[in-house]
Design an enzyme around this catalytic site. Sequence first.
Site: not given
Length: 546
Positions: A66-68, A46, A101-102, A41
Amino acid sequence: MERNFATAQDVLGTVRLDAIIPGKNPRTHFNPQKQSELEESIKEKGIIQPVRLRPVGDKFEIVAGERRVRAALTVYGPSWEIPAIIKELSDDEAEEVALVENTIRDDMSVTEEAKAAGRILSRCKGDREETARLLAWTMPKLVRRLALLELTDEVMTALDERTISTGHAELLATVSKEKQNPALQKIVDLKLSVQFCRDNLLQKATKFEGAIFDTADCASCRFNSETQTSLFTENIGKGYCTNSDCFEKKNAEKLEGVKTELLEEFPTVRIIGAGDHASFSTLEAEGNLGVGHEQYSACKSCGDFGATISGLVNDLGKISKSVCFNQTCQQKKVAERIKAEKNRNTAPPEKQKPSIVKNATKPSASEVSAKVKEYRRTIWNSVAKREFAQQPDKSRAFVFSLGASGDLHHVDRSKLKEIYQKIAEAPYPDTQQEALLAVSALPPEKQNKLASALAVATVDKLTENQVKTAGQFLNADLASYWQINSEYLALLTKSEIESVVVEVGLDAAMGENFKKTLGGKKDELIKTILGAPFAWKGAIPKMMVW
């Protein structure tokens, strides 16, 4: 990127990936497939939503995203700048933001939410309402997540890795941690379904209706299946305890508590299990297996008289009183009562008396409790020593009998030398020949004192039967030295006290007052007994006589 982050305002900008360090991410598991999809993705579109960072020294710590960051690092490399929202945050604030957030994003595991919620709850000092508010969760959701903290690390990992389902985890959370890992292994190895696990747990759970202890404290326990119905979708319904070890421990503690209470009333109390019924029987005064009223009263002072508490599942906690644990003796007493009845029935008419049958033999107790034995031995020793001191001739004879039987070696030689020195008013001679001459030269009264002293010195080393024999040989009258007192009665159970009172005839003197007092506390019973107008002198219970 150079900026001043002294304010608490959000700052939107871009940050090089090699300037970013991991934070306290509540996520501990990153699904490889999901991560791969995110990378694709990012290649195509972006970074749509900026990550959240906070400045830490000359670096930026990840608060959320963190995943991003990981995906961008894989796609673009460390020099690429990622869109970011930067804000000064304390450690607590950063963790709260990271959790919120998570949790609103896809694929955060329930165990990750549970662990993070537990940390926030700790910082809120156990205030669940404040914790739910900070997390923007409903109270039921917070309670359900916190319940999962009872899972072992291995079960949590299995749930994170999707090795087991949430249903499996919920069922495992209802049992003790010691049992979770073995059960997890079976679930994984045998690919057991949630329904199978639920049915199996139901079979092993314990019904609360089998509790003999107060279950009030169990109302909010996590092992109470009723509590579990409000926490988990998968549960076994109401009315069960899923911690059988704790349940059985509480039942066992209750049994021991009942036993302790009954020991105030009876000399012997046993918790019986399978097969124990052959070791005791109910003691009765009347009927075909009765021992007679006099003997029944005497039996109450016996160490083999008492009560049982059932430890069997079907009769758990059931109490049986007036039990005899010496069936051989009981059968003998029954035979004696039957013989006495036959003798009475075959006697000439003019000699028959319409009264309660008395046994042909003297009613007695076959055994005395250990506490009473110890006390009695102390009294016997004291009386025997005093009598030996007054009867030198019998002291010589007794010492001779001990020597003939080889029992004099127990006497402390140094103690005898000290006694000689005190009586003779001179040091003990160095040689045996000198000792013989010195002792034979003493006046008769001092020789008598030595003989008595030697007998006295043997008493503490004698067996119980030897002390008893000594007392009988000395014709020692216990009544001249001892009478019933509070120290003695405190050693007895209520049944033993009752037997003693009946034996010495105090029950008749007290009348109905005795029966009323017998139903109360032992301390009050003792006070009432000793306060009664009664001639205690000479009233020696059979259990105390030589």
